[in-house]
Design an enzyme around this catalytic site. Structure first.
Site, short mmCIF file in Angstrom:
data_model
loop_
_atom_site.label_atom_id
_atom_site.label_comp_id
_atom_site.label_asym_id
_atom_site.label_seq_id
_atom_site.Cartn_x
_atom_site.Cartn_y
_atom_site.Cartn_z
N ASP A 1 -1.82 12.41 1.89
CA ASP A 1 -1.46 11.66 3.07
C ASP A 1 0.07 11.95 3.81
O ASP A 1 0.47 11.70 4.72
CB ASP A 1 -1.69 10.09 3.12
CG ASP A 1 -0.70 9.44 2.02
OD1 ASP A 1 0.08 10.35 1.23
OD2 ASP A 1 -0.74 8.24 1.87
N SER A 2 0.60 12.92 2.92
CA SER A 2 1.72 13.73 3.07
C SER A 2 1.56 14.44 4.57
O SER A 2 2.59 14.82 5.30
CB SER A 2 2.24 14.70 2.25
OG SER A 2 1.11 15.45 1.67
N ASP B 1 -6.56 11.82 -0.14
CA ASP B 1 -5.78 10.17 -0.39
C ASP B 1 -6.40 9.47 0.59
O ASP B 1 -6.55 9.66 1.78
CB ASP B 1 -4.44 10.83 0.20
CG ASP B 1 -3.05 10.77 -0.76
OD1 ASP B 1 -3.40 10.13 -1.80
OD2 ASP B 1 -2.10 11.43 -0.47
N GLU C 1 -2.62 5.10 -4.60
CA GLU C 1 -1.36 4.70 -5.18
C GLU C 1 -1.06 3.49 -5.89
O GLU C 1 -1.75 2.40 -5.49
CB GLU C 1 -0.12 5.14 -4.05
CG GLU C 1 0.01 6.33 -3.37
CD GLU C 1 0.99 6.28 -2.49
OE1 GLU C 1 1.77 5.31 -2.23
OE2 GLU C 1 1.16 7.41 -1.93
N GLU D 1 5.15 10.72 -9.50
CA GLU D 1 5.91 11.63 -8.68
C GLU D 1 7.33 11.06 -8.79
O GLU D 1 7.56 9.89 -9.12
CB GLU D 1 5.54 11.22 -7.19
CG GLU D 1 6.45 11.83 -6.47
CD GLU D 1 5.87 11.94 -4.90
OE1 GLU D 1 4.66 11.33 -4.73
OE2 GLU D 1 6.57 12.14 -3.79
O1 KIV Z 1 0.44 13.01 -0.11
C1 KIV Z 1 0.74 13.94 -1.12
O2 KIV Z 1 0.87 14.99 -0.57
C2 KIV Z 1 0.92 13.49 -2.31
C3 KIV Z 1 1.52 14.56 -3.15
C4 KIV Z 1 3.01 14.33 -3.11
C5 KIV Z 1 1.10 13.97 -4.69
O3 KIV Z 1 0.68 12.22 -2.80
#
Ligand code: KIV
Length: 301
Positions: free
Chosen positions: A59-60, A98, A130, A197
């Protein structure tokens, strides 16, 4: 009977896909696991051709692809679009999607419905969520429904505000012990791997040594079983400042900027398009066309 290869049913590993149990075997053998994020078809292809084990449609994407200030605003539908594209390119790596903020926090049912959409519609092989606490029940419910789940502890970006911002976690003995307990609980709930993280390297190593499932570190040192980086961060794609734990291997933003500037200059100066970028037509058709354009042509009466 038809001998045509059939598309595997959702939940069935596609031919050529890394088998999930291989990850635990890699941990036992001491072979490092590589994960990278991907958000579209070409980045999925790059990850696949590079031979990584795991592709994370993180979700980045909310920040790297969609330009938000945090991961919070991205929706299930937006993430599904990106997951579908990345999964088409990721023929060998396992694709982990995610779950976006608030798509799984309220109930087990929400978590199962959202996860099911990522597997059935998005082509994901696994789901990431998460936190521990209430997330433990969600991990249990989704794994029981047959969908593999990856956990995520330490800096959990969806709840960064509550954690006091984007900063390292587990830096006191009490916080480190809590993190270890949470990691053990996530393993017991059925997760197949755990992202750590932004936690001190010593804490990540201690957790890694006590878990049977692999840990995947980001800003958590070399003691983890694998590493993950965000595609845009490692390639310098986008002008955002990367966190200090990122190693930048390229400056794709700078390179793209220079090539687009050159293209613009060539359009303005008439260098592009050149003859080789254009299409011709047979001479007699051109002559007939030019004839038809004459003012005497009845077409223009
Ligand atoms: O959303 C993402 O890219 C992540 C990574 C930083 C582990 O959760």
């Amino acid at each position: 009977m038809s001998t045509r290869p059939r598309t595997p049913a959702p939940g069935t590993p596609a031919p050529g896909k890394l088998p999930l149990p291989e990850l635990a075997q890699m941990k036992r053998d001491g072979r490092r696991i590589v994960m990278v994020t991907a958000y579209d078809y070409p980045s999925g292809q790059v990850a696949s051709e590079a031979g990584v084990e795991l592709v994370l449609v993180g979700d980045s994407a909310a920040m790297t692809v969609l330009g938000h200030q945090s991961t919070v605003p991205v929706t299930v539908d937006e993430m599904l679009l990106l997951t579908r594209a990345a999964a088409r390119g990721s023929t060998r790596p396992l694709v982990v999607a995610d779950l976006p903020f608030m798509s799984y926090q309220v109930s087990d049912q929400d978590a199962m419905v959202a996860s099911g959409r990522f597997v059935k519609e998005g082509g994901a092989d696994a789901i990431k969520m998460e936190g521990a606490g209430p997330t433990l029940d969600r991990i249990l419910a989704v794994t029981r429904a047959g969908m593999p789940v990856m956990g995520h502890l330490g800096l959990t970006p969806q709840t960064a505000t509550a954690l006091g911002g984007f900063k390292a976690q587990g830096r006191t003995a009490a916080a480190a012990l809590q993190l270890l307990q949470d990691a053990l609980a996530i393993e017991a709930a059925g997760a197949f791997a755990l992202v750590l993280e932004c936690v001190p390297a010593a804490v990540a190593q201690a957790v890694t040594e006590r878990l049977a499932i692999p840990t995947i570190g980001i800003g958590a040192g070399a003691g983890c079983d694998g590493q993950v980086l965000v595609y845009h961060d490692l390639l310098g794609y986008g002008d955002a400042r990367a966190p200090r734990f990122v190693k930048r291997y390229a400056d794709l933003h700078g390179a793209a900027l220079r090539w687009v500037q050159r293209y613009a200059a060539e359009v303005r100066s008439g260098v592009f398009p050149a003859l080789e970028h254009t299409y011709a037509m047979p001479a007699e058709e051109l002559a007939a066309f030019e004839d038809a354009l004459q003012p005497a042509n009845p077409l223009f009466d």
